[in-house]
Design an enzyme around this catalytic site. Structure first.
Site, PDB file in Angstrom:
ATOM      1  N   LYS A 180       1.786  -5.158  -4.989  1.00 49.66           N
ATOM      2  CA  LYS A 180       0.973  -5.667  -3.877  1.00 49.66           C
ATOM      3  C   LYS A 180      -0.398  -4.975  -3.869  1.00 49.66           C
ATOM      4  O   LYS A 180      -0.486  -3.781  -4.188  1.00 49.66           O
ATOM      5  CB  LYS A 180       1.705  -5.361  -2.573  1.00 49.66           C
ATOM      6  CG  LYS A 180       1.066  -5.966  -1.340  1.00 49.66           C
ATOM      7  CD  LYS A 180       1.797  -5.519  -0.094  1.00 49.66           C
ATOM      8  CE  LYS A 180       1.449  -4.104   0.262  1.00 49.66           C
ATOM      9  NZ  LYS A 180       0.977  -3.891   1.617  1.00 49.66           N
ATOM     10  N   LYS A 219       6.926   3.887  -1.204  1.00 45.77           N
ATOM     11  CA  LYS A 219       6.003   4.930  -0.730  1.00 45.77           C
ATOM     12  C   LYS A 219       6.498   6.313  -1.118  1.00 45.77           C
ATOM     13  O   LYS A 219       5.688   7.200  -1.371  1.00 45.77           O
ATOM     14  CB  LYS A 219       5.779   4.811   0.779  1.00 45.77           C
ATOM     15  CG  LYS A 219       4.927   3.593   1.111  1.00 45.77           C
ATOM     16  CD  LYS A 219       4.184   3.701   2.411  1.00 45.77           C
ATOM     17  CE  LYS A 219       3.220   2.512   2.540  1.00 45.77           C
ATOM     18  NZ  LYS A 219       2.544   2.422   3.809  1.00 45.77           N
ATOM     19  N   LYS A 258      -4.528  -0.878   0.305  1.00 41.93           N
ATOM     20  CA  LYS A 258      -5.776  -0.191   0.622  1.00 41.93           C
ATOM     21  C   LYS A 258      -5.806   1.228   0.080  1.00 41.93           C
ATOM     22  O   LYS A 258      -6.869   1.777  -0.146  1.00 41.93           O
ATOM     23  CB  LYS A 258      -6.054  -0.217   2.128  1.00 41.93           C
ATOM     24  CG  LYS A 258      -4.986   0.416   3.000  1.00 41.93           C
ATOM     25  CD  LYS A 258      -5.468   0.479   4.435  1.00 41.93           C
ATOM     26  CE  LYS A 258      -4.639  -0.348   5.384  1.00 41.93           C
ATOM     27  NZ  LYS A 258      -3.220   0.005   5.460  1.00 41.93           N
TER      28      LYS A 258
HETATM   29  N1  AQP Z   1      -1.773  -7.412  -0.209  1.00 44.75           N
HETATM   30  C1  AQP Z   1      -1.425  -7.978   0.930  1.00 44.75           C
HETATM   31  N2  AQP Z   1      -1.214  -9.318   1.000  1.00 44.75           N
HETATM   32  C2  AQP Z   1      -0.871  -9.890   2.181  1.00 44.75           C
HETATM   33  N3  AQP Z   1      -0.701  -9.215   3.334  1.00 44.75           N
HETATM   34  C3  AQP Z   1      -0.908  -7.885   3.308  1.00 44.75           C
HETATM   35  N4  AQP Z   1      -0.821  -6.945   4.261  1.00 44.75           N
HETATM   36  C4  AQP Z   1      -1.146  -5.736   3.731  1.00 44.75           C
HETATM   37  N5  AQP Z   1      -1.433  -5.879   2.421  1.00 44.75           N
HETATM   38  C5  AQP Z   1      -1.286  -7.203   2.124  1.00 44.75           C
HETATM   39  C6  AQP Z   1      -0.433  -7.200   5.650  1.00 44.75           C
HETATM   40  O1  AQP Z   1      -1.368  -6.597   6.512  1.00 44.75           O
HETATM   41  C7  AQP Z   1      -0.707  -6.087   7.678  1.00 44.75           C
HETATM   42  C8  AQP Z   1      -1.060  -4.663   7.929  1.00 44.75           C
HETATM   43  O2  AQP Z   1      -0.584  -3.870   6.863  1.00 44.75           O
HETATM   44  P1  AQP Z   1      -0.753  -2.282   6.909  1.00 44.75           P
HETATM   45  O3  AQP Z   1      -2.091  -1.936   6.415  1.00 44.75           O
HETATM   46  O4  AQP Z   1      -0.414  -1.772   8.252  1.00 44.75           O
HETATM   47  O5  AQP Z   1       0.389  -1.758   5.951  1.00 44.75           O
HETATM   48  P2  AQP Z   1       0.682  -2.055   4.452  1.00 44.75           P
HETATM   49  O6  AQP Z   1       1.358  -3.376   4.321  1.00 44.75           O
HETATM   50  O7  AQP Z   1       1.423  -0.853   3.939  1.00 44.75           O
HETATM   51  O8  AQP Z   1      -0.744  -2.161   3.780  1.00 44.75           O
HETATM   52  P3  AQP Z   1      -1.327  -1.353   2.540  1.00 44.75           P
HETATM   53  O9  AQP Z   1      -2.703  -1.819   2.292  1.00 44.75           O
HETATM   54  O10 AQP Z   1      -0.359  -1.421   1.394  1.00 44.75           O
HETATM   55  O11 AQP Z   1      -1.388   0.118   3.147  1.00 44.75           O
HETATM   56  P4  AQP Z   1      -1.188   1.492   2.421  1.00 44.75           P
HETATM   57  O12 AQP Z   1      -1.951   1.429   1.127  1.00 44.75           O
HETATM   58  O13 AQP Z   1      -1.721   2.510   3.368  1.00 44.75           O
HETATM   59  O14 AQP Z   1       0.298   1.632   2.192  1.00 44.75           O
HETATM   60  C9  AQP Z   1       0.791  -6.315   7.467  1.00 44.75           C
HETATM   61  O15 AQP Z   1       1.175  -7.477   8.155  1.00 44.75           O
HETATM   62  C10 AQP Z   1       0.899  -6.518   5.983  1.00 44.75           C
HETATM   63  O16 AQP Z   1       1.998  -7.326   5.632  1.00 44.75           O
END
Ligand code: AQP
Length: 335
Positions: free
Chosen positions: A200, A118, A203
């Protein structure tokens, strides 16, 4: 429901409202929450405190908080069975974070791969919150004395840190926190970007074509999968060294509830284009009912507000109990 949950083990998990939810949030998190909510005393939160480690437009954050909650319900979370709440409405999360930041080493936070990822993406705003975010996450979990945390693969390292902090505090004072176990699904725990299958799916990816959002209409999903980056091979064979096609096979497997052997035999003589078309159709069919339910629920603001209010009271009570215990142990004057 409260009494029925008394003797059950507890789970806690959350989603950050930093954008629209993706199919990865279903496969890595929400689908498992739904499966576990009967067996466990469940707490699910919209993690808005976490969202501000990256700059957010305030009005959008408020809307996305409701969107995220509506997606929880659309995915099948039942607020009569589970406690659903908004993190910033329970002040104990921020309060415990201060205490437990004094039980966390700088080096531990520095080692977190999500911090490294990040910070690389937000070079103009590498703030202390981004650095200490895993301590807040540890507090989210420890406040509720969660036995188990259903998360995607990317959160495994944060869970290990949570366990270390809990054990360190327990060892220094006396038994205070439950040491939680992660629950990571074997399949769907790490859905990859459609444009860079070594990353990964996220969002907040700047490239919308990289991500299947749960709000995407069928034609958009089909188009994104058609354009997904794949390697130069041809056969539909599961191989981690071909991450593009492996990712699509994982999505197809989840959407159709079939395993890789079944997929390989069904598409034995197919090329990538044919498989991508079948995959697009299957994923669109998988997402459509969630999207349509979401649209319905999202309109019902009074229902969402009622759930938030109820969640605030219930989660607040549980969290405050742990916080009081912690304040007493560290020696804060209690009157
Ligand atoms: N691509 C993914 N595959 C499987 N699991 C995922 N999770 C997120 N992306 C995937 C799981 O969803 C839960 C909530 O995640 P989050 O949105 O709080 O944080 P994150 O993992 O940082 O998700 P993003 O989409 O990558 O957010 P941004 O873009 O804002 O940094 C967690 O259990 C996560 O593992």
């Amino acid at each position: 429901m409260e009494n029925q949950n008394k003797n059950k083990k507890r789970i806690l998990s959350g989603v950050t409202p930093s954008g629209y939810l993706t199919i990865g949030h279903i496969t890595g998190a929400l689908a498992n929450w739904v499966k576990l909510q009967d067996e466990f005393d469940s707490y699910f939160m919209v993690a808005d405190l976490h969202a501000i480690t990256v700059r957010q437009v305030p009005a959008d954050l408020r809307q996305r908080t409701l969107d995220t909650l509506a997606f929880f319900l659309a995915a099948g979370i039942d607020p009569d069975k589970s406690t659903v709440f908004v993190q910033s409405q329970v002040p104990a999360h921020s309060e415990l974070t201060w205490v437990l930041s004094t039980f966390t080493g700088m080096g531990e936070c520095q080692r977190m791969t999500q911090f490294k990822d990040k910070s690389a993406k937000n070079m103009d705003n590498i703030n202390v919150g981004l650095f200490s975010y895993p301590i807040l996450m540890a507090c989210d979990i420890l406040l509720y004395q969660a036995d188990c945390v259903p998360v995607g693969q990317d959160q495994k390292q944060h869970l290990e840190l949570t366990r270390n902090i809990a054990q360190r505090f327990n060892h220094h004072y006396s038994d205070t926190f439950t040491s939680p176990e992660p629950f990571i699904p074997k399949i769907g725990g790490r859905i990859m970007s459609l444009q860079d299958p070594k990353q990964k799916m996220s969002k907040s990816d700047a490239n919308e074509n990289a991500t299947i959002f749960l709000k995407d209409e069928d034609d958009v999903i089909k188009r994104k999968i058609k354009r997904a980056v794949t390697d130069s091979g041809t056969g539909i064979i599961y191989n981690e060294n071909n991450p593009g096609i492996a990712n699509l096979m994982e999505l197809y497997s989840i959407a159709t509830n079939t395993n890789y052997e079944q997929i390989e035999s069904k598409f034995e003589s197919a090329g990538y284009a044919e498989f991508k078309e079948a995959c697009g159709n299957a994923v669109a069919e998988f997402v459509a009912p969630i999207r349509e339910k979401f649209k319905d629920i999202r309109q019902n603001k009074s229902l969402l507000n009622e759930i938030i209010q109820h969640g605030k009271e219930k989660a607040g009570k549980t969290a405050f109990k742990t916080l009081r215990k912690v304040y007493k142990k560290v020696g804060f004057y209690q009157g």
